[in-house]
Scaffold this motif. Structure first.
Motif, PDB file in Angstrom:
ATOM      1  N   ALA A  84     -36.478  28.294   4.428  1.00 35.40           N
ATOM      2  CA  ALA A  84     -36.742  28.774   3.072  1.00 35.40           C
ATOM      3  C   ALA A  84     -36.761  30.290   2.965  1.00 35.40           C
ATOM      4  O   ALA A  84     -36.230  30.868   2.010  1.00 35.40           O
ATOM      5  CB  ALA A  84     -38.055  28.189   2.560  1.00 35.40           C
ATOM      6  N   HIS A 171     -39.852  30.696  -0.204  1.00 37.60           N
ATOM      7  CA  HIS A 171     -40.774  29.590   0.069  1.00 37.60           C
ATOM      8  C   HIS A 171     -41.342  28.978  -1.208  1.00 37.60           C
ATOM      9  O   HIS A 171     -41.861  27.867  -1.198  1.00 37.60           O
ATOM     10  CB  HIS A 171     -41.882  30.029   1.030  1.00 37.60           C
ATOM     11  CG  HIS A 171     -42.895  30.964   0.457  1.00 37.60           C
ATOM     12  ND1 HIS A 171     -43.919  30.555  -0.362  1.00 37.60           N
ATOM     13  CD2 HIS A 171     -43.042  32.309   0.605  1.00 37.60           C
ATOM     14  CE1 HIS A 171     -44.664  31.608  -0.706  1.00 37.60           C
ATOM     15  NE2 HIS A 171     -44.143  32.681  -0.128  1.00 37.60           N
ATOM     16  N   GLU A 174     -39.255  25.731  -1.599  1.00 35.09           N
ATOM     17  CA  GLU A 174     -39.051  24.815  -0.480  1.00 35.09           C
ATOM     18  C   GLU A 174     -39.527  23.409  -0.840  1.00 35.09           C
ATOM     19  O   GLU A 174     -40.325  23.220  -1.759  1.00 35.09           O
ATOM     20  CB  GLU A 174     -39.788  25.317   0.761  1.00 35.09           C
ATOM     21  CG  GLU A 174     -41.302  25.317   0.641  1.00 35.09           C
ATOM     22  CD  GLU A 174     -41.988  25.957   1.840  1.00 35.09           C
ATOM     23  OE1 GLU A 174     -43.054  25.461   2.232  1.00 35.09           O
ATOM     24  OE2 GLU A 174     -41.464  26.955   2.368  1.00 35.09           O
ATOM     25  N   ALA A 223     -34.606  23.040   1.751  1.00 36.50           N
ATOM     26  CA  ALA A 223     -35.212  24.191   2.421  1.00 36.50           C
ATOM     27  C   ALA A 223     -36.648  23.896   2.821  1.00 36.50           C
ATOM     28  O   ALA A 223     -37.438  23.381   2.025  1.00 36.50           O
ATOM     29  CB  ALA A 223     -35.174  25.416   1.504  1.00 36.50           C
ATOM     30  N   GLU A 224     -36.968  24.216   4.069  1.00 34.82           N
ATOM     31  CA  GLU A 224     -38.322  24.037   4.582  1.00 34.82           C
ATOM     32  C   GLU A 224     -38.713  25.262   5.388  1.00 34.82           C
ATOM     33  O   GLU A 224     -37.864  25.978   5.908  1.00 34.82           O
ATOM     34  CB  GLU A 224     -38.416  22.797   5.480  1.00 34.82           C
ATOM     35  CG  GLU A 224     -38.121  21.494   4.734  1.00 34.82           C
ATOM     36  CD  GLU A 224     -38.198  20.294   5.656  1.00 34.82           C
ATOM     37  OE1 GLU A 224     -38.463  20.488   6.862  1.00 34.82           O
ATOM     38  OE2 GLU A 224     -37.999  19.163   5.183  1.00 34.82           O
TER      39      GLU A 224
END
Length: 229
Positions: A84, A171, A174, A223-224
């Protein structure tokens, strides 16, 4: 005399057949883009408002390559897992139906590039420009020169196109998989000068910025934090 007439008729008949065969053998080459690729490569850099600072290539990074057919559907790598907070350089490649690589034709010089702009639409992103903690998404077209070697002009990124661009999810975005489209649009005269850095994710881009899409490449992004492959 009769024999000569017969021979002349035969020669004419063969000539007509040959001409017809040549016409039948003519292959009409289709116009447009037959296939395309987007290459995502993680780089150093950090987000600031609607753009990036201190961008620099990393060594030992494995790029993510997404391949698309002539309809813009991903045929390889179309579901991406990325980090992210990472910043990715995005490079577009495209080929016409003769097999020629054509992406640089869109930025051959300033006069040509003034007709084109890339967007990254969808995903319902929180944009970094709208955050106070730099947690949002940025997509920034960032060519520095045109194909003829002259410097890209225009303040605030107006002169850039998006054959080369940089992207971060942030983030704040995410988690859930996001369906997005990388779009290269041919714009009506004078339109590009009205497109700002914050317009890259507008769902109403077709009505806000008149023209027609040259490419619309569809993919999924998941996204992580600290998770990319």
């Amino acid at each position: 005399m009769k024999t000569k007439k017969i021979l002349l008729a035969a020669v004419l008949f063969v000539s007509v057949l040959s001409a017809c065969k040549k016409d039948d053998d003519t292959v009409e080459v289709k116009e447009g883009i037959e296939r395309a690729e987007l290459t995502f490569t993680e780089v150093d850099g950090h987000a600031h408002g609607d753009h990036f600072h201190d961008l620099a290539d990393k060594t030992g990074v494995t790029p993510i390559v997404v391949k698309f057919n002539n309809k813009g559907a991903a045929i390889s790598g179309g579901h991406m897992h990325i980090e992210a907070d990472a910043v990715y350089k995005i490079q577009l490649k495209a080929w016409d139906y003769t097999g020629k690589e054509v992406q640089n034709d869109f930025i051959a010089n300033k006069a040509t590039a003034d007709n084109y702009k890339a967007f990254f639409v969808g995903g319902n992103f929180i944009l970094n420009a709208n955050t106070t903690d730099e947690s949002g998404a940025i997509f920034q077209p960032r060519e520095t020169t045109y194909g003829d070697g002259t410097a890209v002009s225009g303040t605030g990124g107006i002169g850039t196109t998006g054959i080369l661009s940089y992207f971060t999810v942030g983030h704040g975005n995410e988690g859930a998989t996001k369906e997005v489209s990388f779009i290269l649009r041919k714009l009506n005269a004078g339109v590009k000068a009205n497109i700002t850095r914050n317009d890259w994710n507008r769902n109403d881009y077709t009505t806000a910025f008149g023209g027609q899409d040259v490419l619309k490449l569809n993919l999924e992004i998941h996204a992580e934090e600290g998770h990319a492959h």
